[in-house]
Structures are given as C-alpha cells and as structure tokens.
Design an enzyme around this catalytic site. Structure first.
Site, PDB file in Angstrom:
ATOM      1  N   ASP A 128      -3.394  -1.122  -7.260  1.00 14.96           N
ATOM      2  CA  ASP A 128      -2.317  -0.185  -6.880  1.00 14.96           C
ATOM      3  C   ASP A 128      -1.092  -0.421  -7.749  1.00 14.96           C
ATOM      4  OD1 ASP A 128      -1.205   1.901  -5.575  1.00 14.96           O
ATOM      5  OD2 ASP A 128      -0.783   0.815  -3.702  1.00 14.96           O
ATOM      6  N   GLY A 151       7.389   1.480   4.377  1.00 18.99           N
ATOM      7  CA  GLY A 151       6.437   2.176   3.523  1.00 18.99           C
ATOM      8  C   GLY A 151       5.103   2.310   4.196  1.00 18.99           C
ATOM      9  N   GLY A 152       4.146   2.737   3.399  1.00 21.20           N
ATOM     10  CA  GLY A 152       2.805   2.920   3.928  1.00 21.20           C
ATOM     11  C   GLY A 152       2.227   1.643   4.465  1.00 21.20           C
ATOM     12  N   GLN A 153       2.606   0.545   3.861  1.00 22.38           N
ATOM     13  CA  GLN A 153       2.017  -0.727   4.265  1.00 22.38           C
ATOM     14  C   GLN A 153       2.687  -1.312   5.498  1.00 22.38           C
ATOM     15  OE1 GLN A 153       0.727  -3.804   1.950  1.00 22.38           O
ATOM     16  NE2 GLN A 153      -1.014  -2.488   1.553  1.00 22.38           N
ATOM     17  N   GLY A 154       3.843  -0.814   5.798  1.00 25.81           N
ATOM     18  CA  GLY A 154       4.533  -1.359   6.963  1.00 25.81           C
ATOM     19  C   GLY A 154       6.020  -1.461   6.693  1.00 25.81           C
ATOM     20  N   THR A 155       6.659  -2.319   7.443  1.00 23.35           N
ATOM     21  CA  THR A 155       8.105  -2.441   7.357  1.00 23.35           C
ATOM     22  C   THR A 155       8.451  -3.790   6.729  1.00 23.35           C
ATOM     23  OG1 THR A 155       8.143  -1.261   9.425  1.00 23.35           O
ATOM     24  CG2 THR A 155      10.206  -2.192   8.699  1.00 23.35           C
ATOM     25  N   LYS A 181       7.242  -8.919   5.553  1.00 25.15           N
ATOM     26  CA  LYS A 181       6.543  -7.636   5.637  1.00 25.15           C
ATOM     27  C   LYS A 181       5.704  -7.622   6.900  1.00 25.15           C
ATOM     28  CE  LYS A 181       3.371  -6.179   2.569  1.00 25.15           C
ATOM     29  NZ  LYS A 181       2.931  -5.692   1.237  1.00 25.15           N
ATOM     30  N   LEU A 209      14.610  -3.691   5.139  1.00 28.78           N
ATOM     31  CA  LEU A 209      14.865  -3.474   3.719  1.00 28.78           C
ATOM     32  C   LEU A 209      14.180  -2.208   3.259  1.00 28.78           C
ATOM     33  CD1 LEU A 209      14.306  -7.113   2.436  1.00 28.78           C
ATOM     34  CD2 LEU A 209      16.480  -5.919   2.595  1.00 28.78           C
TER      35      LEU A 209
END
Ligand SMILES: *[C@@H]1O[C@H](CO)[C@@H](O)[C@H](O)[C@H]1NC(C)=O
Ligand SMILES: *[C@@H]1O[C@H](CO)[C@@H](O)[C@H](O)[C@H]1NC(C)=O
Ligand SMILES: *[C@@H]1O[C@H](CO)[C@@H](O)[C@H](O)[C@H]1NC(C)=O
Ligand SMILES: *[C@@H]1O[C@H](CO)[C@@H](O)[C@H](O)[C@H]1NC(C)=O
Ligand SMILES: *[C@@H]1O[C@H](CO)[C@@H](O)[C@H](O)[C@H]1NC(C)=O
Ligand SMILES: *[C@@H]1O[C@H](CO)[C@@H](O)[C@H](O)[C@H]1NC(C)=O
Ligand SMILES: *[C@@H]1O[C@H](CO)[C@@H](O)[C@H](O)[C@H]1NC(C)=O
Ligand SMILES: *[C@@H]1O[C@H](CO)[C@@H](O)[C@H](O)[C@H]1NC(C)=O
Ligand SMILES: *[C@@H]1O[C@H](CO)[C@@H](O)[C@H](O)[C@H]1NC(C)=O
Ligand SMILES: *[C@@H]1O[C@H](CO)[C@@H](O)[C@H](O)[C@H]1NC(C)=O
Ligand SMILES: *[C@@H]1O[C@H](CO)[C@@H](O)[C@H](O)[C@H]1NC(C)=O
Ligand SMILES: *[C@@H]1O[C@H](CO)[C@@H](O)[C@H](O)[C@H]1NC(C)=O
Length: 734
Positions: free
Chosen positions: A533, A417-421, A436, A414
């Site tokens: 954040d 990003g920085g945090q992962g997929t 996630k 989907l």
C-alpha cells in the site's frame, strides 16, 4: 462420781442463764405477759432489763396476766422508738348532798426515769371546776384548765371548756400530780343532777371524745385511758455515747430521744427487729418479696436484697419507675436497627467487594480473551520464533494506553482513516507517541494490525516508522509508534502543508529514501516484505522532511522459498498495480508500480487519480505518459520542481517513474535498481553542486558516500544501495 457430774452440769446451766452477756438480756427472759410482748430493754427480772436500771423493770401479775409499770400503769405495748403505752385510770371526786366533795382528788404518780409524752392531753370533765397538773423535780411546772356550765352542754363532741376542758402537756413531766379546786367555782348545786362528780385524767391525744350527756354523769370507774410515756437509754446523746451505745452493731442506729435526754435505737431502713438486741431477734432484713411489702407489679419479679428489694424484668425489658412494671426496652429497637444497618452495610461492602473482584477478574479474563482474539499468543510465539532484530516491541497494558491518551480524548486525535483512529499519546516517561486504534467491530482490521506488528517487528530502518509496541488487551488492538509530527507526503503535496513548498532537492531525497526503504524491504530485511500500500498518504515526514514509510497493515511477509503469493487484491486505487489487480498474484513489482505513481506525484504535484483531468488522463500514469509521448512534459511537471540546470534530472526521474509503472511487472525494474538510479541522480546532482563550490571531485564523492554511510549505520541497506549504485552505473553504461 455420778453425783459429782450432776453437780457440775447444774453449775454450768446456772452461769449460762443468769449472767447477762455484753449488756444483753439473758436468754431465758420472759418474753410476754398476757397478750403483751415484753421487749428489751424492758424486762421483768434482773438480767432481763437494761443495765439493771429499775426504770426498765416491769412486773407481770401472773394471776390476772397484766404487765405493770410501777404500781399504777398497766402496760399496753412497748415501742422501740422510746414509747411505753400504758393504761391510766380516771381521777375523780363526787359531791355529797351538801355540795362538798366526797373524795380527795389529789393524785400523784411516779414515772421513775420515764417521762410523760407530749402526745398526751390533760382533760377535766365536769361543770364549774378547774384541774391542775403539776410536776416537781428538776423544775417546778404546772398546767391546768377551767370548765364552767350552768346547764347540760350540747352534745357536740367538743371538749371546749363547757363541761369539759383539756390542755396539752408541753414539758416532759417526770411525775404527775393533779388537783381540782371546786370551791369558789361550784356555787350552784343545780348541776348535780347531771354532773355529780368531776373527773380528771391524762389521755393519749385523740383517744378521748367528749359526750356531754354521757360523760358528765358517768365517767367514774368506767374508763381507762391510754397514756404515752417516753423512755430512753441513759442521759447522753448519741454523739456523747458514741460506740458505747447498745445500738449500731447489727443494722441498727442511734437517735436522740425526743424527750431531750438519752438516746434510742432504730433498725435501718429495710430491716426489722429489736434494735437494742444483738441476737437473732435484732434487726433483720425484711424480705419484702415474700411479705408483699414490695411494689413491683407484674410482670416484673421482686428480688430481695439487704435492706431492700428490686424489681427485675426479663431480658429485653426494662423497669418503668412510675408503674414498677416492665416495658420492652426502647434501645432494643435502636440496637436491632443499628445491628441490622451494620449487617446490611457490611453485606453491601462484601457484595461490592466480591463484585469488584469479579469485575476485576472478568476484566482480566476479557483482556486475556481480547489478547487471544487479537492474536496475542500467536504474535508472541511468532515474535520469539522469528528471532527478529527488533524484538523489543513492547506489550503495553490497557490501563497505560488509557492514561496516555487521556481516556481516548477527542482532542488527542491526530487523524482518522480507513485503518482506524490515530491518537497522540504521552507515555509515563513523557515521550510522545502515536497510538493507532483499529475501528471497532472489524475483525480484518485486527488481523491487519497483527500483521503490521509482525512486519514492523522485522524492520529496523530509519525511513520506516518505528513501532514501539502494541496493546492487545483491548477489544481492538492498539499500535504504538514513534510520533512523526509533520504530516504525510500527501498533505505536503496536495493538502494542508502545500504552502510549504517541497523543492526538487527535497523531492528527490524523499524519493530516494522511499525507494531505498522499499528496496530494503524487498531484498534486505530478514524476510522479504511487500508493503502493498505504497502511496503518498502512507509516507510520513518528520520535521527535517525525512520520509518515514508507514502503514504496514496490508504488507506481506514473503517466505524465502516463494517468489509470489496469491492474495486478496488489496491496495489503493490509483496506486494499485494493474497486473496484480488482474491476476491477484502478488510480488514485489506491485510495490514498484506504486512507487512509480508516488514518484510521478512528486514530479507533477498532481494526485494519483484526478477526475478533473481529461478522461484519458484521469490516472496520473496516463497523464504523464501521454504528456511524454506528446513531448509536452514541461506542462505536467510541477513548476516548483523546475529549476535552472535540473531538467535533465527531472527527465531522468520521469523516465524511472515510467519504467516503474510499466503494465507488465517483469518489465519493471527492481526496487534496488530504482533506488540506485535515483541515488545516482542525487549523487550526480550533489557532485555538480559541490563541483561548483569545491574543485575536488573526489571530495564530493567521499562526502556523498559519507552521507549514505550514515544511512548504513542504522541498517545494511545504505551500504547495499551503494553497491547497487555502482552496478547500476555499469548497467546504464551499457
Ligand atoms: C395480781 O392481780 C390480782 C387480781 O387483780 C390481785 O389480787 C393481786 O394482788 C395482784 N398481785 C400483785 C402482786 O399485785
Ligand atoms: C400499741 O398499741 C396501740 C393501740 O392499741 C397500737 O395502735 C400500736 O400500733 C401498738 N404498737 C405496737 C408497737 O404494737
Ligand atoms: C433512774 O436511773 C438511774 C440510773 O440511770 C437509777 O439509778 C435510778 O434508780 C433510776 N430511778 C428510778 C426511779 O428508777
Ligand atoms: C393531738 O391530735 C390532734 C389531731 O389528731 C392534733 O391536731 C394535735 O396537734 C395533737 N396534739 C399534740 C400535742 O400532739
Ligand atoms: C419546787 O417547789 C417545792 C415546794 O412546792 C420547793 O420546795 C422546791 O424547791 C421547788 N423547786 C425548784 C427547783 O424551784
Ligand atoms: C353520747 O352517749 C349517749 C348515751 O350513751 C348516746 O346515746 C349518744 O349517741 C352519744 N353521742 C355521741 C356524739 O357519741
Ligand atoms: C447522767 O446520769 C448519771 C447517773 O446515772 C449522773 O451521774 C450524771 O450526772 C447524769 N448526767 C446528766 C448530764 O444528767
Ligand atoms: C469506740 O471508739 C473509741 C474511739 O472513738 C475506740 O478507742 C474504741 O476502741 C471503740 N470501742 C469499740 C468497742 O469499738
Ligand atoms: C446487717 O444485716 C446483714 C444481713 O441481714 C448483714 O450482712 C450485715 O453485716 C449487717 N450489718 C451490720 C452493721 O451488722
Ligand atoms: C443529738 O443531740 C445532740 C445535742 O442536742 C446533737 O448535737 C446531735 O447532733 C444529735 N444527734 C442526732 C443523731 O440527732
Ligand atoms: C448480728 O446478728 C447475728 C444474728 O442475726 C448474730 O449472730 C451476730 O452476733 C450479731 N452481730 C453482732 C456484732 O452482734
Ligand atoms: C416503690 O417502692 C420504693 C421503695 O419501697 C420507692 O422508692 C418507690 O418510690 C416506690 N415506687 C412506686 C411507684 O410506688
């Protein structure tokens, strides 16, 4: 008494030795005469030959040790198959000087119940003579031959009618009579020199070889010839005699006599002995092995059995029928091969089994390791320790995650990003979730994940993305959320969803929802939470454009006794609180600053940081505030927002945003205050709208409260917000 006893014993022996038992000979019968063995059914005395039939009676001349059959035949041997071989002399007649025969040549022999075998020849030796063999009895029969010669025949060994002739005996003869008739054939006396006598005799086929120079002169009284006589038992065939035959009891069998009458006996194959006897001299098994009658060749060993033998090989060898020798079994190799193969396969199976088990165990250990590494134990401890309102965070298995994401299929991604997929996942109950996955090899990510789980487990709010569970068995932890399908607020404002224009009402409501959520996090959640954040990219919108605050990876739970925390500065440029950035001291006012930026973004439709704007206005806060100072707010507000009658509200909202983004944290309002102010704008707006439609102000208020109460159903925030709304009004009024 004594005399009496001796007498009884004598009688006993007499009975035992004189009476034949079961048609069998007495036990004291003479067994040989000279070198000839006397075989039953022949015998020399009564009780020793078969059925007292004189045809089987032989006479032994004890003086010269000759066994005689009748008066003329000296017995050579007796064959069980029905032949009696005898010596027979030569009949002859010699010429006197006048040319007449000196002797009577006619001879007649009785063969008793025996007959002349066909395997004899009747032979005449002499020149210019003939001889006749005739029999009289059941039928009259005669045969004979003629020999003629003028001079001594060549010594070629052939009895071909020149000085010698012979004829077969085709009819079994039971008596023989020969005669010669030289008269009429013997006209020349010139032959007398070399042939003074004529000779006639019977001889077993092949036993006489004519030698003209020798035999024509000198056969008289010189030689006897072997003659075969046929004998048989009775005058019935085997079928007629049936089980009354004397053979057939002890491994002997009956056969029709070749002479045409009666039967004979023979031992079965592999037996030897006298088939006419029933005693120890009857047919006995031949031990082929000790008598070397076997054809087993080394290394096979001969084994005797009844009626035969067999060749035995040691185990692992088989007998070769053509050589009667042993050969290594071929199938032994097949067996060894098969055995080896089976063994090998089962070993493989075992190994793979063990491997599978070990792999399984290793995988389980790994999962456990990851679980621990990912802070699973701590998480569970803390989850249970917190006594959370949302402790139904499910722990998913690695397997379940794999299947629900179709093996982390690329098509299911989907976003990245920085945090992962983030993957779209379909759970077994067909519900759609967002999964996630942290980036590999980033331990801080894992920490953030755990943090997010802990934070989200504390929250149950309709405007916060719901955490359904997590999976810690994988190398990197996985978080499972409810699936929000309409993208982020950032997308709607600047990105792919910008075509869907967000109206002022939408924007205000979204702002209220975010503010309410942050206020709830700061003050109302069981442990205060700072999001850290807050940005439009972290606000998700569902299909009703309801805001869902997401990404609590950086969030902090603030213990009750601490107002602020010192942490590593974390956040997103553009939204980052400058005070926090400078001091590293984290408190809830940092979220307020970030929210202010988000609110400005909502109002202006501009990005938080935009390098296309003039130097001073790169940062949205500067951009808005300078526009405000220069009284050109109209220029910076998104035209989609500006509508009839809403400028005051927009201005008010801008003012709130400005307050939120004050440099000094202390000067910024609390999130609850912000939420109340925005809510107030919304309520007033609704009031205004409804006052157009409905005359009653009360109704609008009630409806407004009702809407808020709906929020309050899912959490206590809504209700708190209302109270704050009231107090804010008071504050504002001052
Ligand atoms: C037995 O043989 C001898 C010598 O050949 C002869 O003299 C005698 O008569 C024979 N006995 C009988 C009973 O034939
Ligand atoms: C009988 O004698 C003949 C000639 O001597 C011999 O060939 C044959 O084998 C003998 N038969 C028996 C059963 O002794
Ligand atoms: C021939 O056999 C019968 C019985 O089988 C016997 O009575 C007869 O005496 C025998 N003949 C001779 C010449 O032995
Ligand atoms: C006699 O012996 C010869 C050679 O051994 C054979 O050819 C012939 O058939 C025999 N005759 C009879 C009547 O058995
Ligand atoms: C055989 O010949 C004799 C005379 O030589 C005669 O008496 C007899 O009847 C003959 N037998 C048969 C069966 O013809
Ligand atoms: C025939 O007999 C004579 C005299 O005994 C002998 O020298 C000769 O070798 C014999 N011939 C054959 C073919 O046996
Ligand atoms: C067989 O011999 C018996 C006497 O031993 C005689 O009575 C009978 O007629 C004979 N049978 C045949 C078929 O020759
Ligand atoms: C011979 O066979 C007959 C029938 O075939 C039977 O009745 C009889 O008992 C047998 N005798 C012996 C000694 O086996
Ligand atoms: C043949 O002889 C064997 C032993 O050598 C014995 O066991 C078997 O019973 C005999 N068969 C007959 C039919 O007597
Ligand atoms: C004996 O001879 C008879 C008559 O010729 C025949 O039917 C029978 O089958 C023969 N038996 C054997 C064992 O050859
Ligand atoms: C068979 O022969 C054995 C001796 O080898 C003897 O003891 C036995 O009585 C015989 N059987 C018959 C049925 O005659
Ligand atoms: C060996 O002897 C058996 C029976 O005596 C016979 O059947 C077989 O053919 C013989 N085999 C060879 C190779 O001589």
């Amino acid at each position: 008494m004594k005399v009496h006893g001796v007498f009884l014993v004598a009688v006993f022996f007499y009975l035992m030795y004189t009476l034949p038992v079961n048609g069998q000979p007495r036990k004291d019968c003479q067994t040989s005469c000279g070198r000839v063995t006397i075989e039953y059914p022949f015998g020399t005395s009564q009780g020793c030959y078969y059925a007292d039939d004189p045809s089987f009676k032989l006479t032994c001349n004890e003086t010269d040790q000759k066994l005689l059959f009748g008066t003329n035949f000296e017995v050579i041997n007796i064959s069980h198959s029905g032949e009696l071989r005898v010596w027979n002399g030569v009949s002859y007649a010699c010429y006197n000087s006048k040319g007449d025969l000196s002797d009577d040549i006619s001879y007649s022999y009785s063969l008793a119940n025996l007959s002349l075998s066909r395997n004899n020849k009747f032979t005449l030796v002499g020149c210019n003579a003939f001889a006749v063999l005739s029999t009289t009895g059941t039928r009259n029969y005669s045969t004979g031959c003629l020999s003629a010669c003028d001079s001594l025949p060549p010594a070629n060994g052939e009895c071909n009618g020149e000085g010698c002739c012979s004829t077969d005996v085709y009819v079994p003869l039971d008596s023989i009579e020969f005669e010669t008739n030289p008269h009429g054939y013997r006209e020349l006396t010139s032959v007398l020199d070399f042939n003074p006598c004529i000779y006639a005799f019977l001889a077993e086929n092949g036993t006489f070889h004519f030698n003209a120079s020798e035999d024509l002169k000198n056969l008289r009284n010189v030689k006897e010839f072997r003659v075969l006589l046929d004998w048989s038992i009775g005058n019935q065939t085997c079928d007629q005699v049936g089980n009354r035959s004397i053979c057939g009891t002890n491994n002997s069998t009956c056969f029709n006599s070749t002479r045409g009458t009666g039967y004979n006996c023979k031992c079965l194959e592999g037996f030897e002995g006298n088939p006419y006897l029933s005693n120890e001299h009857s047919c006995q098994d031949i031990d082929e092995c000790t008598t070397h009658k076997h054809n087993c060749s080394d290394p096979s060993t001969c084994r005797n059995k009844d009626g035969g033998f067999y060749c035995q090989c040691q185990s692992g060898y088989r007998l070769d029928a053509t050589t009667m020798s042993c050969k290594r079994k071929d199938f032994e190799w097949a067996t060894i091969l098969l055995g080896t193969t089976i063994g090998f396969l089962s070993l493989l199976l075992l190994i793979s089994c063990v491997q599978h088990k070990m792999k399984h165990r290793k995988a389980a250990e790994l999962r456990q390791k990851f679980f621990e590494q990912n802070g699973g134990g701590m998480l569970i401890q803390r989850l249970s320790g917190l006594g959370t309102p949302n402790s139904n965070v499910k722990i998913f298995t690695e397997e379940g995650m794999k299947t629900s994401t179709n093996g982390y299929d690329k098509g299911r991604i989907l976003g990245q990003g920085g945090q992962g997929t983030v993957y779209k996942g379909i759970l077994p109950d067909n519900s759609i979730v967002a999964i996630k996955k942290a980036r590999l090899g980033d331990n801080s990510q894992a920490e953030q994940f755990i943090n997010e789980v802990l934070v989200l487990s504390q929250i149950n709010h309709r405007n916060v993305v719901k955490l359904l569970g997590c999976c810690l068995e994988t190398e990197v932890p996985l978080l499972v959320y409810e699936f929000i399908n309409s993208g982020t607020l950032f997308d709607h404002l600047h990105g792919s969803f910008s075509s869907l224009s967000l109206t002022w009402e939408h924007r205000l409501r979204i702002a209220v929802e975010i503010a309410g959520t942050l206020a709830y996090l700061h003050s109302s959640a069981s442990i205060p939470i700072i999001h850290r954040d807050v940005k439009t990219a972290n606000i998700l919108l569902d299909e009703n454009l309801t805001a869902k605050v997401a990404d609590f990876g950086a969030s902090r739970l603030i213990p009750m006794d601490k107002e602020q925390l010192t942490t590593m500065v974390q956040g997103t440029l553009g939204y980052l609180d400058p005070e926090y950035y400078n001091t590293g001291l984290l408190n809830e006012k940092s979220d307020v600053y970030s929210f202010g930026v988000v609110l400005m973004e909502l109002l202006s439709g501009q990005k938080a940081l935009c390098f296309e704007r003039p130097l001073q206005s790169k940062h949205l806060v500067n951009y808005i505030s300078s526009a405000m100072k220069e009284n050109r707010l109209h220029e910076v507000i998104d035209e989609k927002v500006i509508k009839e009658n809403n400028w005051k509200e927009v201005e008010e909202a801008v003012r709130v945003a400005m307050e939120c983004t004050r440099v000094t944290g202390e000067e910024r309002p609390l999130m609850t205050e912000v939420a109340a102010k925005l809510e107030g704008l919304r309520v007033a707006k609704n009031k205004h709208q409804w006052s157009d439609q409905y005359p009653g102000e009360e109704t609008g208020n009630l409806v407004g409260v009702g809407v808020l109460s709906e929020q309050g159903d899912t959490s206590s925030t809504g209700y708190d917000s209302i109270r704050n709304v009231a107090s804010m009004h008071v504050t504002a009024g001052r």
